[in-house]
Design a protein around this motif. Structure first.
Motif, PDB file in Angstrom:
ATOM      1  N   ARG A 191      40.455   8.071  40.766  1.00 27.47           N
ATOM      2  CA  ARG A 191      39.553   9.209  40.535  1.00 27.47           C
ATOM      3  C   ARG A 191      38.973   9.707  41.843  1.00 27.47           C
ATOM      4  O   ARG A 191      38.822  10.920  42.046  1.00 27.47           O
ATOM      5  CB  ARG A 191      38.438   8.769  39.576  1.00 27.47           C
ATOM      6  CG  ARG A 191      37.431   9.851  39.204  1.00 27.47           C
ATOM      7  CD  ARG A 191      36.619   9.387  38.008  1.00 27.47           C
ATOM      8  NE  ARG A 191      35.508  10.282  37.722  1.00 27.47           N
ATOM      9  CZ  ARG A 191      34.244  10.030  37.993  1.00 27.47           C
ATOM     10  NH1 ARG A 191      33.912   8.893  38.598  1.00 27.47           N
ATOM     11  NH2 ARG A 191      33.290  10.892  37.704  1.00 27.47           N
ATOM     12  N   GLY A 215      31.056   6.254  36.692  1.00 25.02           N
ATOM     13  CA  GLY A 215      32.479   5.998  36.753  1.00 25.02           C
ATOM     14  C   GLY A 215      33.014   5.772  38.150  1.00 25.02           C
ATOM     15  O   GLY A 215      34.139   6.170  38.460  1.00 25.02           O
ATOM     16  N   ASP A 253      34.755  14.048  34.781  1.00 23.76           N
ATOM     17  CA  ASP A 253      35.719  13.006  34.453  1.00 23.76           C
ATOM     18  C   ASP A 253      37.095  13.349  35.023  1.00 23.76           C
ATOM     19  O   ASP A 253      37.298  14.413  35.626  1.00 23.76           O
ATOM     20  CB  ASP A 253      35.788  12.785  32.943  1.00 23.76           C
ATOM     21  CG  ASP A 253      36.170  14.048  32.169  1.00 23.76           C
ATOM     22  OD1 ASP A 253      36.755  14.984  32.775  1.00 23.76           O
ATOM     23  OD2 ASP A 253      35.896  14.106  30.958  1.00 23.76           O
ATOM     24  N   SER A 260      27.563  16.226  31.333  1.00 25.54           N
ATOM     25  CA  SER A 260      27.890  14.840  31.673  1.00 25.54           C
ATOM     26  C   SER A 260      27.307  14.484  33.039  1.00 25.54           C
ATOM     27  O   SER A 260      26.998  15.360  33.847  1.00 25.54           O
ATOM     28  CB  SER A 260      29.408  14.630  31.691  1.00 25.54           C
ATOM     29  OG  SER A 260      29.969  14.924  30.422  1.00 25.54           O
TER      30      SER A 260
END
Length: 470
Positions: free
Chosen positions: A227, A299, A181, A177
């Motif tokens: 995050r 993200g 995440d 990725s």
């Protein structure tokens, strides 16, 4: 021509063409040479002449800057950059003339280069003097946050050991990725670092109890902010030894400054973890530094993506030299860094003609500006007003704007430059660093006279400001 200019770089030239997806005919046209000549250069049958090196520097300023050069070639490049300063009026000196000067008069060339550097340094010292006038001199020195801000500036906003350690950690957590995440971050905190985690409404953004190994993250924050708080705590613990080594060599004077640096380095590491250097730099170039596309893929927030772009200064793998800043509703610069020739005022606000001030009042809309500083250098600026929700009616949201920009030499790599007329003398907004440092005598937005110039006051005449600059 002297042997000291016989630079062979065929493999690098060919790699550059392949990286850009260009045919030999396309690159030859870009460089203004023939296809057979380019083929000879790529096979090291002929060396790169200063003229070809100059064409490469103009056509591919970002990539070609990483090529290793000998002393003579560096002298030629430095001389070419110095004489291209907008300070000098008139046409640029021909490449062959610069070559002869660098080759036949190296001592004179070195002194000219040093003189130009001294001129630039004098301008920076003027800014330091202005900083001293603008700050509170009664404190006896810089405040801790000023020390840390200046430390990051002198470090070039890039800390190699932390960046590489965070990149290695990201590869383990993210796999194939683009970025780790939330689940991967939570799992590593729990299983790898023995940290328990809870999301709940909180007055603070993040609260970590090192004795209990317990982390509380405010659930009212936007997802990107939550995050980032996870990444901050994870890197603060996982990369503690790397971060501490940087702090030990920082030579900051006060405990408060060192603690602020610890927080700043953990934030830096968090950004490097969520936007790993090589992956982020590659995708940024492919997307021509489109912030919205980058933030969606990795993200992260708009501000986080902008800030990360300003840190891509790894030797041999540099990104575009950007400036980045964050400005609050009152015009105060609360974050700043510049890898360009543009330098921000260390105290007070920025030039009122700069587009970032308008962006603060118009959230969620991207504004673009072509600006020219008093030294004649032109910049493409992108600014966006942001509103960060608090998660509660009882807490006001944070409102500010961020700006990102580069010199027009890199405009073709910056999507926000599309549609701008980069060459028209009338197209650029004439800005300065701050009123105290700006020499422009005719600015209708001037708040203060320049600190190094006198003024004349005529009681019988009144212009926009009640004085004229001498």
């Amino acid at each position: 021509m002297s042997k000291k200019y016989r630079l062979f770089a065929g493999a690098r030239l060919r790699a550059l063409r392949v990286e850009r997806g260009m045919r030999q005919s396309e690159m030859a046209e870009r460089l203004g040479i023939s296809v057979p000549y380019l083929s000879q250069l790529e096979h090291d049958d002929r060396p790169l002449t200063p003229a070809v090196q100059a064409a490469l520097a103009d056509a591919f300023p970002l990539e070609w800057a990483a090529v290793e050069e000998d002393n003579a070639t560096r002298r030629f490049a430095a001389l070419r950059e110095a004489v291209a300063d907008p300070l000098f009026d008139g046409d640029a000196l021909p490449v062959d003339q610069l070559t002869r000067i660098a080759e036949q008069q190296p001592a004179l060339a070195d002194r000219f280069i040093a003189l130009h550097a001294a001129y630039r340094h004098a301008g920076e010292r003027l800014q330091i003097v202005d900083d001293a006038m603008a700050s509170d001199g009664s404190s006896g020195g810089r405040l801790p946050w000023e020390e840390v801000r200046d430390w990051f500036h002198h470090a070039g906003n890039y800390i190699d050991s932390i960046d590489r350690a965070a990149e290695e950690l990201a590869e383990r957590l993210a796999g194939k990725s683009a970025s780790p995440d939330v689940a991967a971050l939570e799992r590593h905190l729990r299983d790898g670092l023995s940290v328990s985690l809870v999301y709940q409404n909180s007055q603070g953004l993040r609260d970590y109890d090192p004795t209990m190994g317990h982390l509380v993250v405010d659930q009212g924050q936007p997802a990107e902010s939550r995050r980032f708080q996870l990444a901050h705590q994870l890197t603060a613990l996982a990369l503690d030894s790397v971060i501490q080594r940087v702090i030990e060599t920082s030579e900051l004077r006060t405990p408060a400054a060192r603690q602020l640096l610890l927080v700043g380095l953990a934030n830096y590491a968090a950004g490097a973890l969520l936007m790993p250097y090589a992956r982020f730099r590659e995708r940024a170039r492919e997307m021509r530094h489109d912030i919205d596309r980058l933030r969606q893929e990795f993200g992260v927030s708009f501000e986080q993506a902008c800030h990360r772009l300003s840190t891509l200064q790894r030797p041999g793998e540099r990104g575009i030299p950007f400036f980045f800043c964050r400005v609050d509703m009152a015009g105060n610069i609360t974050k700043r860094h510049s890898a360009t020739r543009l330098q921000f005022a260390r105290f007070g606000g920025a030039c009122p003609l700069w587009i970032v001030h308008e962006a603060v009042a118009i959230p969620d809309r991207i504004l673009v500006q072509l600006a020219e500083t008093p030294d004649g250098v032109r910049y493409v600026s992108m600014a966006k007003g942001l509103v960060k929700p608090s998660g509660s009616y009882t807490r006001a949201p944070r409102r500010y704007a961020v700006a990102l920009g580069c010199e027009t030499d890199h405009a073709r790599e910056f999507v926000y430059a599309d549609g701008l007329d980069l060459t028209s003398p009338q197209a650029a907004t004439r800005i300065g660093v701050s009123c105290r440092l700006c020499p422009r005598p005719d600015c209708e937005q001037r708040a203060f006279p320049p600190s190094d110039r006198g003024i004349l006051v005529d009681p019988d005449r009144r212009s926009v400001v009640p004085y004229s600059i001498v």
